[in-house]
Write an enzyme that holds these catalytic residues in place. Structure first.
Site, mmCIF file in Angstrom:
data_model
loop_
_atom_site.group_PDB
_atom_site.id
_atom_site.type_symbol
_atom_site.label_atom_id
_atom_site.label_comp_id
_atom_site.label_asym_id
_atom_site.label_seq_id
_atom_site.Cartn_x
_atom_site.Cartn_y
_atom_site.Cartn_z
ATOM 1 N N SER A 128 3.225 -5.938 -0.857
ATOM 2 C CA SER A 128 2.943 -5.381 0.467
ATOM 3 C C SER A 128 3.458 -3.961 0.593
ATOM 4 C CB SER A 128 3.597 -6.227 1.570
ATOM 5 O OG SER A 128 3.358 -5.610 2.822
ATOM 6 N N LYS A 183 3.323 -14.100 0.651
ATOM 7 C CA LYS A 183 2.603 -12.886 1.052
ATOM 8 C C LYS A 183 1.603 -13.195 2.168
ATOM 9 C CE LYS A 183 0.904 -8.739 1.224
ATOM 10 N NZ LYS A 183 -0.447 -8.467 0.944
ATOM 11 N N ASN A 187 1.551 -11.615 5.977
ATOM 12 C CA ASN A 187 0.425 -10.988 6.664
ATOM 13 C C ASN A 187 0.136 -11.653 8.000
ATOM 14 O OD1 ASN A 187 0.348 -9.625 4.225
ATOM 15 N ND2 ASN A 187 -1.869 -9.542 4.158
ATOM 16 N N GLU A 190 2.514 -10.301 10.319
ATOM 17 C CA GLU A 190 2.084 -8.922 10.597
ATOM 18 C C GLU A 190 1.010 -8.921 11.710
ATOM 19 O OE1 GLU A 190 0.903 -6.738 6.991
ATOM 20 O OE2 GLU A 190 -0.893 -6.115 8.049
HETATM 21 P P1 NDP Z 1 -10.181 -3.048 -4.250
HETATM 22 O O1 NDP Z 1 -9.814 -4.333 -3.655
HETATM 23 O O2 NDP Z 1 -11.125 -2.159 -3.523
HETATM 24 O O3 NDP Z 1 -10.786 -3.342 -5.720
HETATM 25 C C1 NDP Z 1 -11.318 -2.298 -6.524
HETATM 26 C C2 NDP Z 1 -10.928 -2.507 -7.982
HETATM 27 O O4 NDP Z 1 -11.390 -3.785 -8.449
HETATM 28 C C3 NDP Z 1 -11.547 -1.465 -8.867
HETATM 29 O O5 NDP Z 1 -10.624 -1.120 -9.871
HETATM 30 C C4 NDP Z 1 -12.745 -2.200 -9.430
HETATM 31 O O6 NDP Z 1 -13.193 -1.674 -10.653
HETATM 32 C C5 NDP Z 1 -12.153 -3.563 -9.630
HETATM 33 N N1 NDP Z 1 -13.159 -4.610 -9.772
HETATM 34 C C6 NDP Z 1 -13.943 -5.130 -8.802
HETATM 35 N N2 NDP Z 1 -14.731 -6.104 -9.292
HETATM 36 C C7 NDP Z 1 -14.446 -6.197 -10.618
HETATM 37 C C8 NDP Z 1 -14.918 -7.017 -11.675
HETATM 38 N N3 NDP Z 1 -15.835 -7.970 -11.451
HETATM 39 N N4 NDP Z 1 -14.386 -6.836 -12.900
HETATM 40 C C9 NDP Z 1 -13.449 -5.911 -13.118
HETATM 41 N N5 NDP Z 1 -12.959 -5.105 -12.168
HETATM 42 C C10 NDP Z 1 -13.448 -5.243 -10.920
HETATM 43 O O7 NDP Z 1 -8.887 -2.178 -4.646
HETATM 44 P P2 NDP Z 1 -7.483 -1.995 -3.907
HETATM 45 O O8 NDP Z 1 -6.726 -1.072 -4.786
HETATM 46 O O9 NDP Z 1 -7.625 -1.673 -2.465
HETATM 47 O O10 NDP Z 1 -6.811 -3.444 -3.967
HETATM 48 C C11 NDP Z 1 -6.535 -4.099 -5.185
HETATM 49 C C12 NDP Z 1 -5.961 -5.466 -4.874
HETATM 50 O O11 NDP Z 1 -4.739 -5.302 -4.169
HETATM 51 C C13 NDP Z 1 -6.850 -6.326 -3.973
HETATM 52 O O12 NDP Z 1 -6.754 -7.671 -4.376
HETATM 53 C C14 NDP Z 1 -6.267 -6.142 -2.610
HETATM 54 O O13 NDP Z 1 -6.511 -7.245 -1.767
HETATM 55 C C15 NDP Z 1 -4.785 -6.024 -2.957
HETATM 56 N N6 NDP Z 1 -3.978 -5.293 -1.987
HETATM 57 C C16 NDP Z 1 -4.434 -4.191 -1.357
HETATM 58 C C17 NDP Z 1 -3.665 -3.499 -0.441
HETATM 59 C C18 NDP Z 1 -4.183 -2.261 0.202
HETATM 60 O O14 NDP Z 1 -3.466 -1.724 1.069
HETATM 61 N N7 NDP Z 1 -5.350 -1.756 -0.169
HETATM 62 C C19 NDP Z 1 -2.308 -3.955 -0.110
HETATM 63 C C20 NDP Z 1 -1.885 -5.077 -0.864
HETATM 64 C C21 NDP Z 1 -2.699 -5.723 -1.750
HETATM 65 P P3 NDP Z 1 -14.345 -0.508 -10.678
HETATM 66 O O15 NDP Z 1 -13.610 0.772 -10.479
HETATM 67 O O16 NDP Z 1 -14.939 -0.636 -12.029
HETATM 68 O O17 NDP Z 1 -15.309 -0.811 -9.570
#
Ligand code: NDP
Length: 477
Positions: A128, A183, A187, A190
């Site tokens: 988080s 976690k 949330n 939160e």
């Molecule tokens: P996203 O959730 O937007 O995911 C994008 C990433 O996932 C990219 O690297 C993408 O690769 C990859 N991806 C998607 N589908 C596939 C697939 N089928 N195979 C391989 N790679 C794939 O990114 P975030 O950085 O926002 O979040 C990452 C994780 O962290 C998520 O699970 C999210 O819920 C969690 N999280 C997010 C927070 C936030 O504030 N954003 C806070 C805490 C946790 P490509 O570049 O090739 O598309």
């Protein structure tokens, strides 16, 4: 050279987490499905530390020292399974896959079981703090095996946020899905915190008649006291922000329909399954969904409400103090409910979660970080088997002092027609818990009447049924 850790999935979270490891002196292998993200990271931030860019899964795995530590930071759900399936065949017994995404704990339990059969440690890890947290130090909630934590713990401690007393905001929550469960509830809490703050704002605006800028000042004052927290701090920032295009308060130009990604909803769904009353969290989730029903709200615009009577200046200031009391008391109830859910999950799945340690690691890095969490930790330190946070003497005393104002605020809200589902649910929970008798006795009577569901008596052991359709005599069931 080989990397001590690898990160695959380099969107905002993964990129910043990888940089955090590198800035702390670790060599980090980086990989992303679309290689351009990996290249951009190495190009832009390569100077920050040791990165090994890998274009293929094979290169990525080959770059890691053994046992391998591989962090997955991809979109939660199917993408996580896809990535696991891609990498698991390349790994060896003893290696670790750390899923830092927002996975559902049930998925984490399944993945952990499947990978354990292949000798691979799967460490579902709640993270988080958003992208800033990932870079500068998040609150980290790992599950998985004790063995994997022995290897990962020191690294996670290094990159985690530090509480004011210097303690790292990471603890081994428990086996398999414990970390993602913690976690999830984080949330949910939160959501409740944000809803309560929203209600306080609305009351200060509609009942006390303050402007957003004035309310920002009130929140700034509150933030110097017992409500000192990240969410109160950013609330003041948002409320004092003025829209450049119109010159209006920013909060007045934003569409009032709150969105959600699902972890709050999961908290409530799981609480229903576990039979834990998390009414405050549920109201927060429902409030967001209600706000999004634009057509329903539009169709309800003509419904009758009370005539609003704005408060005078002095009354308004006194009312603001009352709202602070109501907010604080309701917040205690939200956390009481959230910790109850963690305790129930821990019991159900045999996780043995240390609730005081959970409070401790939420003190820094995460969205609900707050001075208040020190007191929760102290409550569990004083008594690990505390039945409820409300059983803690300090909290009970604070609510006792706040309750008159809490009730007054709800009276004012009702009289003026300001919706306060969070405050009201919290007070109802408090009053229900302290009641000596609940109408549940009547419910049992009704159930016995229409369905012969039986009941227990206050004065005798056993299960009974009344012959409602006959002579109404009582029989042992
Ligand atoms: P996203 O959730 O937007 O995911 C994008 C990433 O996932 C990219 O690297 C993408 O690769 C990859 N991806 C998607 N589908 C596939 C697939 N089928 N195979 C391989 N790679 C794939 O990114 P975030 O950085 O926002 O979040 C990452 C994780 O962290 C998520 O699970 C999210 O819920 C969690 N999280 C997010 C927070 C936030 O504030 N954003 C806070 C805490 C946790 P490509 O570049 O090739 O598309």
């Amino acid at each position: 050279t080989s990397a001590q850790i690898g990160v695959t999935g380099l969107a905002v979270m993964g990129r910043n987490l990888a940089r955090n490891f590198a800035r702390n002196g670790y060599t980090v292998a980086v990989h992303n499905r679309t290689a351009s993200r990996m290249k951009a990271l190495v190009e832009e931030f390569g100077h920050e530390g040791g990165f090994i860019g890998a274009e293929t899964a094979e290169e990525f795995v080959a770059a890691l020292e053994r046992p391998r530590r591989l962090v997955i930071m991809v979109k939660a759900g199917e993408p996580t399974d896809a990535v696991i399936q891609e990498f698991a065949p390349l790994l060896e017994p003893g290696d670790m896959i750390i899923d830092g995404g927002n996975a559902h704990f049930a998925d984490t339990r399944r993945r952990e079981r499947e990978l354990r059969e292949r000798g691979i440690h799967f460490v579902g890890t709640g993270i988080s703090g958003g992208e800033e947290g990932a870079l500068h130090g998040p609150s980290i909630m790992p599950g998985g095996s004790v063995e994997s934590y022995a290897s990962l713990g020191p690294m996670l401690e290094k990159i985690s946020a530090k509480a004011k007393d210097g303690a790292p905001c990471v603890t081994h929550c428990g086996p398999d899905g414990a970390g993602h469960f913690v976690k999830m509830v984080h949330n949910g809490i939160e959501y409740a915190d944000m809803q309560l703050i929203g209600e306080a704002y609305q009351l200060l605006r509609d009942v006390a008649g303050y402007s957003p800028a004035e309310i920002a000042e009130i929140f700034r004052t509150w933030n110097t006291g017992r409500l000192d927290s990240y969410l109160i701090e950013i609330t003041a920032e948002v409320l004092s922000h003025v829209d450049a295009a119109t010159g209006k308060p920013f909060v007045d130009v934003v569409v009032d329909q709150a969105e959600q990604k699902g972890t709050g909803r999961w908290t409530v769904q799981i609480a229903l399954d576990l039979g834990v009353p998390v009414s405050g969290i549920a109201e927060a989730v429902f409030a967001r969904s209600l706000s999004g029903h634009a057509k329903l709200r539009e169709a309800s615009q003509g419904l009758a409400g009370p005539t609003a009577v704005p408060l005078g200046k002095e009354e308004a200031a006194a009312f603001a103090d009352r709202v602070e009391q109501a907010l604080y008391a309701s917040k205690i109830v939200s956390y009481t409910q959230g910790f109850h859910e963690i305790a129930a999950g821990s019991e159900e799945y045999g996780w043995d979660i240390d609730l005081g340690a959970v409070a401790s690691i939420w003190r820094g890095g995460c969205i609900i970080r707050a001075a208040f969490l020190d007191r929760i930790r102290a409550a569990y330190d004083a008594r690990a088997d505390l039945p409820s946070l409300l059983s803690d003497e300090t909290f009970a005393r604070e609510i006792a002092a706040a309750q008159d104002d809490w009730r007054e605020v709800l009276i004012a809200a009702t009289r003026q027609g300001v919706p306060t589902p969070g405050f009201a649910a919290a007070l109802a929970y408090y009053d229900a818990l302290r009641a000596t008798r609940l109408p549940a006795a009547l419910t049992q009577g009704q159930r016995d009447f229409f369905g012969a569901h039986t009941y227990r008596r206050v004065d005798r052991e056993g299960t009974f049924h009344t012959l409602w359709g006959g002579d109404r005599s009582e029989v042992s069931a």
